[in-house]
Design a protein around this motif. Structure first.
Motif, PDB file in Angstrom:
ATOM      1  N   GLY A 108      -7.975   5.388  -2.151  1.00 23.68           N
ATOM      2  CA  GLY A 108      -7.920   5.357  -3.596  1.00 23.68           C
ATOM      3  C   GLY A 108      -8.234   3.960  -4.092  1.00 23.68           C
ATOM      4  O   GLY A 108      -8.436   3.031  -3.294  1.00 23.68           O
ATOM      5  N   GLU A 109      -8.253   3.802  -5.417  1.00 27.25           N
ATOM      6  CA  GLU A 109      -8.593   2.506  -5.986  1.00 27.25           C
ATOM      7  C   GLU A 109      -7.381   1.582  -6.108  1.00 27.25           C
ATOM      8  O   GLU A 109      -7.534   0.431  -6.501  1.00 27.25           O
ATOM      9  CB  GLU A 109      -9.292   2.682  -7.327  1.00 27.25           C
ATOM     10  N   GLY A 110      -6.221   2.090  -5.774  1.00 30.53           N
ATOM     11  CA  GLY A 110      -5.057   1.235  -5.705  1.00 30.53           C
ATOM     12  C   GLY A 110      -4.236   1.190  -6.975  1.00 30.53           C
ATOM     13  O   GLY A 110      -4.708   1.517  -8.059  1.00 30.53           O
TER      14      GLY A 110
ATOM     15  N   TYR B  39     -15.758  -3.446  -2.944  1.00 31.58           N
ATOM     16  CA  TYR B  39     -16.407  -4.082  -4.087  1.00 31.58           C
ATOM     17  C   TYR B  39     -15.336  -4.476  -5.094  1.00 31.58           C
ATOM     18  O   TYR B  39     -14.239  -3.916  -5.088  1.00 31.58           O
ATOM     19  CB  TYR B  39     -17.442  -3.142  -4.694  1.00 31.58           C
ATOM     20  N   PRO B  40     -15.635  -5.428  -5.975  1.00 29.22           N
ATOM     21  CA  PRO B  40     -14.613  -5.912  -6.921  1.00 29.22           C
ATOM     22  C   PRO B  40     -13.951  -4.787  -7.697  1.00 29.22           C
ATOM     23  O   PRO B  40     -14.631  -3.899  -8.222  1.00 29.22           O
ATOM     24  CB  PRO B  40     -15.420  -6.827  -7.848  1.00 29.22           C
ATOM     25  N   ASN B  41     -12.623  -4.816  -7.714  1.00 26.42           N
ATOM     26  CA  ASN B  41     -11.819  -3.843  -8.468  1.00 26.42           C
ATOM     27  C   ASN B  41     -12.060  -2.402  -8.035  1.00 26.42           C
ATOM     28  O   ASN B  41     -11.915  -1.484  -8.834  1.00 26.42           O
ATOM     29  CB  ASN B  41     -12.076  -3.973  -9.974  1.00 26.42           C
ATOM     30  N   ARG B  42     -12.435  -2.223  -6.789  1.00 29.06           N
ATOM     31  CA  ARG B  42     -12.632  -0.876  -6.261  1.00 29.06           C
ATOM     32  C   ARG B  42     -11.837  -0.698  -4.979  1.00 29.06           C
ATOM     33  O   ARG B  42     -11.410  -1.646  -4.337  1.00 29.06           O
ATOM     34  CB  ARG B  42     -14.130  -0.645  -5.942  1.00 29.06           C
ATOM     35  N   GLY B  43     -11.645   0.549  -4.589  1.00 31.28           N
ATOM     36  CA  GLY B  43     -11.003   0.839  -3.320  1.00 31.28           C
ATOM     37  C   GLY B  43     -11.958   0.593  -2.172  1.00 31.28           C
ATOM     38  O   GLY B  43     -13.138   0.349  -2.361  1.00 31.28           O
ATOM     39  N   LEU B  44     -11.436   0.669  -0.958  1.00 31.33           N
ATOM     40  CA  LEU B  44     -12.271   0.462   0.219  1.00 31.33           C
ATOM     41  C   LEU B  44     -13.177   1.672   0.455  1.00 31.33           C
ATOM     42  O   LEU B  44     -12.746   2.820   0.289  1.00 31.33           O
ATOM     43  CB  LEU B  44     -11.403   0.259   1.462  1.00 31.33           C
ATOM     44  N   TYR B  89     -15.582  -7.482   3.197  1.00 27.67           N
ATOM     45  CA  TYR B  89     -15.803  -6.578   4.321  1.00 27.67           C
ATOM     46  C   TYR B  89     -14.630  -6.654   5.286  1.00 27.67           C
ATOM     47  O   TYR B  89     -14.186  -7.743   5.664  1.00 27.67           O
ATOM     48  CB  TYR B  89     -17.108  -6.926   5.043  1.00 27.67           C
ATOM     49  N   PHE B  90     -14.159  -5.468   5.679  1.00 28.69           N
ATOM     50  CA  PHE B  90     -13.027  -5.379   6.596  1.00 28.69           C
ATOM     51  C   PHE B  90     -13.418  -4.637   7.862  1.00 28.69           C
ATOM     52  O   PHE B  90     -13.997  -3.546   7.804  1.00 28.69           O
ATOM     53  CB  PHE B  90     -11.860  -4.619   5.951  1.00 28.69           C
ATOM     54  N   CYS B  91     -13.061  -5.208   8.978  1.00 29.01           N
ATOM     55  CA  CYS B  91     -13.165  -4.554  10.270  1.00 29.01           C
ATOM     56  C   CYS B  91     -11.807  -3.935  10.592  1.00 29.01           C
ATOM     57  O   CYS B  91     -10.763  -4.483  10.192  1.00 29.01           O
ATOM     58  CB  CYS B  91     -13.534  -5.592  11.329  1.00 29.01           C
ATOM     59  N   ALA B  92     -11.804  -2.801  11.284  1.00 31.88           N
ATOM     60  CA  ALA B  92     -10.533  -2.142  11.596  1.00 31.88           C
ATOM     61  C   ALA B  92     -10.623  -1.453  12.943  1.00 31.88           C
ATOM     62  O   ALA B  92     -11.694  -1.021  13.369  1.00 31.88           O
ATOM     63  CB  ALA B  92     -10.169  -1.119  10.515  1.00 31.88           C
ATOM     64  N   VAL B  93      -9.480  -1.347  13.612  1.00 34.05           N
ATOM     65  CA  VAL B  93      -9.392  -0.634  14.876  1.00 34.05           C
ATOM     66  C   VAL B  93      -8.284   0.395  14.765  1.00 34.05           C
ATOM     67  O   VAL B  93      -7.257   0.154  14.121  1.00 34.05           O
ATOM     68  CB  VAL B  93      -9.130  -1.610  16.058  1.00 34.05           C
ATOM     69  N   ARG B  94      -8.531   1.531  15.368  1.00 39.14           N
ATOM     70  CA  ARG B  94      -7.516   2.586  15.312  1.00 39.14           C
ATOM     71  C   ARG B  94      -6.546   2.385  16.452  1.00 39.14           C
ATOM     72  O   ARG B  94      -6.969   2.227  17.599  1.00 39.14           O
ATOM     73  CB  ARG B  94      -8.164   3.947  15.408  1.00 39.14           C
ATOM     74  N   ALA B  95      -5.275   2.419  16.105  1.00 35.12           N
ATOM     75  CA  ALA B  95      -4.236   2.267  17.122  1.00 35.12           C
ATOM     76  C   ALA B  95      -4.261   3.469  18.053  1.00 35.12           C
ATOM     77  O   ALA B  95      -4.691   4.545  17.682  1.00 35.12           O
ATOM     78  CB  ALA B  95      -2.872   2.138  16.460  1.00 35.12           C
ATOM     79  N   LEU B  96      -3.788   3.258  19.271  1.00 35.46           N
ATOM     80  CA  LEU B  96      -3.752   4.359  20.231  1.00 35.46           C
ATOM     81  C   LEU B  96      -2.935   5.513  19.652  1.00 35.46           C
ATOM     82  O   LEU B  96      -1.907   5.287  19.036  1.00 35.46           O
ATOM     83  CB  LEU B  96      -3.163   3.892  21.545  1.00 35.46           C
ATOM     84  N   PRO B  97      -3.340   6.718  19.913  1.00 30.11           N
ATOM     85  CA  PRO B  97      -2.618   7.881  19.382  1.00 30.11           C
ATOM     86  C   PRO B  97      -1.325   8.166  20.115  1.00 30.11           C
ATOM     87  O   PRO B  97      -1.205   9.147  20.813  1.00 30.11           O
ATOM     88  CB  PRO B  97      -3.626   9.013  19.553  1.00 30.11           C
TER      89      PRO B  97
END
Lengths: 116, 115
Positions: A108-110, B39-44, B89-97
């Motif tokens: 969501g946009e937060g 982006y500015p003022n937006r969600g990921l 920009y964000f990098c992410a890793v999924r934790a082990l299940p």
């Protein structure tokens, strides 16, 4: 709706007040996540729901923070007795994947919380 | 413990030049890796992911990322940057299940593309 919806988009409150933040995930998404993003910082994991159970609450910063979810639908994040350090953008995300999946999160946009 | 590092707070590049945003990770077992853009003022927004298979993954808006197991890296690349690529920009890793499927995010890299 088509995406993850969060409300309110902006909330200004006084120190010591309680606040509730709401998240409507994408319909049918079983997994729901709350993250916190402080100004100029990365995303801090708070809690994860699979259905209405929360297998991972490890990111909740204190007992002033709690969250619940109704079935595979709406979630609310409650912050009691807010402090200035709670000021942040609270992001909700949902995913269609069940445990162990490889799918991406939809954000969501937060909700921007400012504690005066 | 699983973690993600983005060593650069900001990357500046001229429009038309290639860009690279760096990410390294630390996980037990095989990683599930992701890139998101804000982006500015937006969600990921999701850009791309690596689960298995080809080390070069193509994603949205002309971005791609290369998984390098020996260097435990997953750098984001684009051959020709646009001013409109300027974002966080964000990098992410999924934790082990085990009991969680959370994504662990890096601290983010701000990309600034100059005309």
């Amino acid at each position: 709706g088509a995406g993850v919806s969060q409300s309110p988009s902006n909330k200004v409150t006084e120190k010591g007040k309680d606040v509730e933040l709401r998240c409507d995930p994408i319909s049918g998404h079983t997994a729901l996540y709350w993250y916190r993003q402080r100004l100029g910082q990365g995303l801090e994991f708070l809690i994860y729901f699979q259905g209405n159970s929360a297998p991972d609450k490890s990111g909740l910063p204190s007992d002033r923070f709690s969250a619940e979810r109704t079935g595979e639908s709406v979630s609310t994040l409650t912050i009691q007795r807010t402090q200035q350090e709670d000021s942040a953008v609270y992001l909700c995300a949902s995913s269609s994947e069940r445990k162990g999946g490889t799918g991406e999160l939809f954000f969501g946009e937060g909700s921007r919380l400012t504690v005066l | 413990a699983q973690s993600v590092a983005q060593p650069e707070d900001q990357v500046n590049v001229a429009e038309g030049n290639p860009l690279t945003v760096k990410c390294t990770y630390s996980v037990s077992g095989n990683p599930y890796l992701f890139w998101y853009v804000q982006y500015p003022n937006r969600g990921l927004q999701f850009l791309l992911k690596y689960i298995t298979g080809d080390n070069l993954v193509k994603g949205s808006y002309g971005f791609e990322a290369e998984f390098n197991k020996s260097q435990t890296s997953f750098h984001l690349k684009k051959p020709s940057a646009l001013v409109s690529d300027s974002a966080l920009y964000f990098c992410a890793v999924r934790a082990l299940p085990r009991n969680t499927d959370k994504l662990i995010f890096g601290t983010g890299t701000r990309l600034q593309v100059f005309p």
